[in-house]
Write a protein that holds these residues in place. Structure first.
Motif, PDB file in Angstrom:
ATOM      1  N   ASN A  19       7.061 -56.492  19.885  1.00 51.50           N
ATOM      2  CA  ASN A  19       6.224 -56.303  18.686  1.00 51.50           C
ATOM      3  C   ASN A  19       4.937 -55.562  19.050  1.00 51.50           C
ATOM      4  OD1 ASN A  19       7.542 -58.163  16.419  1.00 51.50           O
ATOM      5  ND2 ASN A  19       7.652 -59.263  18.365  1.00 51.50           N
ATOM      6  N   ASN A  59       1.725 -54.738  16.831  1.00 51.94           N
ATOM      7  CA  ASN A  59       1.801 -55.501  15.584  1.00 51.94           C
ATOM      8  C   ASN A  59       0.997 -56.791  15.686  1.00 51.94           C
ATOM      9  OD1 ASN A  59       3.610 -53.593  14.588  1.00 51.94           O
ATOM     10  ND2 ASN A  59       5.403 -54.761  15.245  1.00 51.94           N
ATOM     11  N   ARG A  73      -2.633 -59.390  18.988  1.00 52.18           N
ATOM     12  CA  ARG A  73      -2.007 -58.078  19.001  1.00 52.18           C
ATOM     13  C   ARG A  73      -2.002 -57.593  20.449  1.00 52.18           C
ATOM     14  NH1 ARG A  73      -5.360 -55.635  16.008  1.00 52.18           N
ATOM     15  NH2 ARG A  73      -4.268 -55.792  14.006  1.00 52.18           N
TER      16      ARG A  73
END
Length: 218
Positions: free
Chosen positions: A163, A166, A216
């Protein structure tokens, strides 16, 4: 691709030779350091797999002869000893494998090392920041050096790598860890493991705290 295998255990050597041939490599086997050094003087290899303990010396004796040709080396060692591992990298190792090892893992490392030597990104590896994750072997590398992570730290890094960039809420991360590990992880425990992961990865991976929301990474 020509691979030099230096291993005095005939059963291990036989299995490795067969497996390497099945993968399309051209392996050559030596049982002693002296035989390997002699062969290195007349032949060039794309990779060397060296047993650390040999009847007439050590894998380091062979690695010194390989340095002139910048041949990438994977060391085989029976002892997972930190000082020996450090010595292996100081003696030019691209990687090391502790015996007993899984054949599939060793072949994955061979492929990774050969591709890295050609400047390619190894197929199937995940990249995040300056780190690479080998999902087959369950290993993490920064450059050619492995980073030792606990199972939970590894799962956290894998979640971030899948990810990249993100925003992940703490709930999302906790749910993912629960699904993968089948163990309950408390919210406060997550904070501790994020801190440990940051310390181990250093500047290779940036894990940003988004206050009140989550994390993040990139």
């Amino acid at each position: 691709m020509k691979i030099l295998l230096v291993e005095d255990d005939t059963m291990i050597a036989s299995g490795l030779m067969y497996a390497l041939e099945q993968e399309g490599y051209e392996p050559f086997h030596c049982m002693t350091a002296s035989d390997a050094v002699h062969r290195i003087k007349t032949e060039l290899y794309d990779l060397a797999i060296l047993d650390m303990q040999l009847p007439d010396g050590t894998g380091f004796d062979v690695s010194r002869a390989l340095k002139e040709n910048s041949t990438p080396i994977i060391f085989l060692t029976v002892v997972d000893d930190e000082s020996k591992i450090v010595s292996a990298f100081e003696n030019g190792a691209a990687d090391y494998v502790t015996k007993p090892f899984r054949l599939r893992e060793l072949l994955a490392r061979v492929k990774r090392t050969l591709q890295a030597a050609k400047g390619e990104n190894p197929t199937g590896f995940l990249k995040i920041g300056n780190a690479e994750i080998d999902p087959i072997a369950g290993k993490v590398y920064v450059g050619s050096s492995p980073v030792e992570l606990t199972a939970l730290e590894y799962r956290l890094l894998l979640i971030f790598a899948n990810n990249k960039g993100n925003l992940l809420t703490r709930t999302q991360i906790l749910d993912s860890i629960w699904d993968q590990g089948s163990n309950f992880v408390e919210d406060n425990t997550l904070t501790v493991y994020i801190k440990r992961l940051r310390e181990k990865m250093g500047s290779a991976v940036t894990i940003e705290t988004v206050r009140g929301l989550g994390y993040r990474a990139d």
